[in-house]
Write a protein that holds these residues in place. Structure first.
Motif, PDB file in Angstrom:
ATOM      1  N   ILE A  70      -4.139  41.440  40.380  1.00  0.00           N
ATOM      2  CA  ILE A  70      -4.745  40.306  39.702  1.00  0.00           C
ATOM      3  C   ILE A  70      -6.250  40.333  39.960  1.00  0.00           C
ATOM      4  O   ILE A  70      -6.710  40.779  41.013  1.00  0.00           O
ATOM      5  N   ASN A  71      -6.998  39.877  38.978  1.00  0.00           N
ATOM      6  CA  ASN A  71      -8.453  39.860  39.059  1.00  0.00           C
ATOM      7  C   ASN A  71      -8.903  38.507  39.593  1.00  0.00           C
ATOM      8  O   ASN A  71      -8.744  37.485  38.923  1.00  0.00           O
ATOM      9  N   VAL A  72      -9.443  38.515  40.813  1.00  0.00           N
ATOM     10  CA  VAL A  72      -9.912  37.282  41.438  1.00  0.00           C
ATOM     11  C   VAL A  72     -11.428  37.400  41.653  1.00  0.00           C
ATOM     12  O   VAL A  72     -11.875  38.219  42.444  1.00  0.00           O
ATOM     13  N   ARG A  73     -12.183  36.648  40.897  1.00  0.00           N
ATOM     14  CA  ARG A  73     -13.646  36.660  40.997  1.00  0.00           C
ATOM     15  C   ARG A  73     -14.225  38.067  40.848  1.00  0.00           C
ATOM     16  O   ARG A  73     -15.150  38.463  41.542  1.00  0.00           O
ATOM     17  N   GLY A  74     -13.653  38.831  39.936  1.00  0.00           N
ATOM     18  CA  GLY A  74     -14.160  40.164  39.669  1.00  0.00           C
ATOM     19  C   GLY A  74     -13.657  41.239  40.605  1.00  0.00           C
ATOM     20  O   GLY A  74     -13.997  42.418  40.447  1.00  0.00           O
ATOM     21  N   GLN A  75     -12.817  40.874  41.578  1.00  0.00           N
ATOM     22  CA  GLN A  75     -12.242  41.831  42.515  1.00  0.00           C
ATOM     23  C   GLN A  75     -10.735  41.900  42.288  1.00  0.00           C
ATOM     24  O   GLN A  75     -10.082  40.887  42.091  1.00  0.00           O
ATOM     25  N   SER A  94     -10.670  29.634  42.715  1.00  0.00           N
ATOM     26  CA  SER A  94     -10.641  30.768  41.788  1.00  0.00           C
ATOM     27  C   SER A  94      -9.242  31.073  41.247  1.00  0.00           C
ATOM     28  O   SER A  94      -9.072  32.026  40.501  1.00  0.00           O
ATOM     29  N   ILE A  95      -8.252  30.268  41.609  1.00  0.00           N
ATOM     30  CA  ILE A  95      -6.880  30.416  41.117  1.00  0.00           C
ATOM     31  C   ILE A  95      -6.330  29.018  40.849  1.00  0.00           C
ATOM     32  O   ILE A  95      -6.626  28.084  41.597  1.00  0.00           O
ATOM     33  N   ILE A 105      -7.031  29.606  29.626  1.00  0.00           N
ATOM     34  CA  ILE A 105      -7.566  30.525  28.620  1.00  0.00           C
ATOM     35  C   ILE A 105      -9.097  30.528  28.661  1.00  0.00           C
ATOM     36  O   ILE A 105      -9.734  31.591  28.628  1.00  0.00           O
ATOM     37  N   GLU A 106      -9.694  29.348  28.765  1.00  0.00           N
ATOM     38  CA  GLU A 106     -11.156  29.229  28.776  1.00  0.00           C
ATOM     39  C   GLU A 106     -11.781  29.901  29.991  1.00  0.00           C
ATOM     40  O   GLU A 106     -12.766  30.643  29.873  1.00  0.00           O
ATOM     41  N   ARG A 107     -11.204  29.662  31.172  1.00  0.00           N
ATOM     42  CA  ARG A 107     -11.827  30.136  32.404  1.00  0.00           C
ATOM     43  C   ARG A 107     -11.319  31.514  32.843  1.00  0.00           C
ATOM     44  O   ARG A 107     -11.924  32.137  33.719  1.00  0.00           O
ATOM     45  N   ASN A 108     -10.219  31.956  32.248  1.00  0.00           N
ATOM     46  CA  ASN A 108      -9.688  33.300  32.513  1.00  0.00           C
ATOM     47  C   ASN A 108      -9.514  33.562  34.003  1.00  0.00           C
ATOM     48  O   ASN A 108      -9.953  34.584  34.542  1.00  0.00           O
ATOM     49  N   VAL A 109      -8.846  32.624  34.680  1.00  0.00           N
ATOM     50  CA  VAL A 109      -8.569  32.761  36.111  1.00  0.00           C
ATOM     51  C   VAL A 109      -7.074  33.025  36.305  1.00  0.00           C
ATOM     52  O   VAL A 109      -6.259  32.692  35.444  1.00  0.00           O
ATOM     53  N   PRO A 110      -6.701  33.632  37.427  1.00  0.00           N
ATOM     54  CA  PRO A 110      -5.264  33.800  37.689  1.00  0.00           C
ATOM     55  C   PRO A 110      -4.545  32.452  37.667  1.00  0.00           C
ATOM     56  O   PRO A 110      -5.058  31.449  38.188  1.00  0.00           O
ATOM     57  N   TYR A 111      -3.368  32.465  37.074  1.00  0.00           N
ATOM     58  CA  TYR A 111      -2.607  31.228  36.880  1.00  0.00           C
ATOM     59  C   TYR A 111      -1.198  31.406  37.426  1.00  0.00           C
ATOM     60  O   TYR A 111      -0.457  32.292  37.008  1.00  0.00           O
TER      61      TYR A 111
END
Length: 281
Positions: A9-14, A119-120, A138-144
């Motif tokens: 999963i992509n968390v803050r670009g990592q 960030s999640i 969808i807007e923030r594209n964060v792990p859900y």
């Protein structure tokens, strides 16, 4: 040992590699959570708890300001947002490298928490209790993280009538995954929702067949820490349910869990270490 396909999963670009299970430490800032309610009364309490969790091996800190135990009292949106954002902002200020998730089914609380450093999103209702939650994801594209539940914390214990609990849960997630993936959401984690709109017997049936959820091809979080399926079965209290928690955490890992959501980080870390030794042989 058969295992589901490893996921990232992509968390803050990592990229967070879930092929080695991760630990989510529970940080409740509510006064009435079933096990640890009222333990955090000050910033000092908060940061001491977080520091210990990180030292013990927590990968994610899950901040919650609304108790979701069965029959829990209602918390206003304003109060939940105030408690959650204060806790998140204090954590990221003191521990800027920490990964923080916000445990809320309210879009406004999740948005405000993301704005101050979370960030999640960890949503116990899978978007059922706030239809605007998916729009935020969808807007923030964060792990859900979306959990299976029926009703709400006040009504869920009366909503345990399933035709087939495993099939019903898979159908529930299939529908929601299709909604989100069509909109481009990639980092989705499912939580089967032990203890939420499920009887004690249904919880154990779910645990017994947990590997069937692999067909959904997404990472899975399991949260069974000190829950009633343990302490009612063992005729003990939540305070005495750590050994049972460890036993079922290992069962969850053996059946494909990628994240353990726990109160007791050190013990969960030891469980994962032993699981990895089994898995790698």
């Amino acid at each position: 040992m058969a295992t589901p396909t490893p996921k990232f999963i992509n968390v803050r670009g990592q990229l967070m590699d879930l092929s080695i299970p991760k630990i989510m430490g529970i940080v409740n800032v509510t006064p009435d959570s079933f096990y640890d309610g009222g333990q955090i009364r000050s910033n000092r309490d908060l940061l001491h708890k977080v520091e210990k969790m990180l030292a013990d091996g927590a990968d994610i800190l899950d901040v919650g300001a609304y108790s979701s135990r069965p029959g829990a009292a209602e918390v206003s949106e304003k109060e939940e947002r105030k408690l959650a954002t204060h806790a998140v902002s204090e954590i990221v200020k003191a521990f800027p490298e920490a990964v923080v998730s916000i445990d809320s089914f309210r879009m406004t609380v999740a948005r405000a928490s993301l704005d101050v450093g979370a960030s999640i999103i960890n949503d116990i209702s899978g978007g059922e209790l706030d239809e605007s939650m998916f729009d935020l994801v969808i807007e923030r594209n964060v792990p859900y993280i979306m959990m299976h539940m029926r009703g709400n914390p006040q009504t869920m214990s009366q909503m345990t009538d399933y035709k087939d609990i495993i099939s019903d849960i898979i159908d529930y997630f299939n529908f929601k995954l299709s909604q989100l993936t069509r909109k481009g959401v990639k980092d989705i984690i499912i939580d089967p929702g032990f203890g939420f709109a499920k009887t004690r017997e249904q919880n154990f049936e779910l645990m017994n067949k947990l590997e069937l959820l692999w067909m959904l091809d997404v990472p899975m979080l399991c949260g069974i820490s000190r829950k009633s399926m343990i302490f009612k079965t063992l005729n003990c209290t939540p305070d005495q349910a750590l050994n049972g928690t460890t036993a079922l955490n290992m069962a969850s890992l053996m059946k494909g869990a990628s994240i353990l959501r726990v109160h007791d980080v050190r013990e969960a870390k030891e469980t994962i270490t032993l699981f990895q030794e089994i898995k790698n042989r």
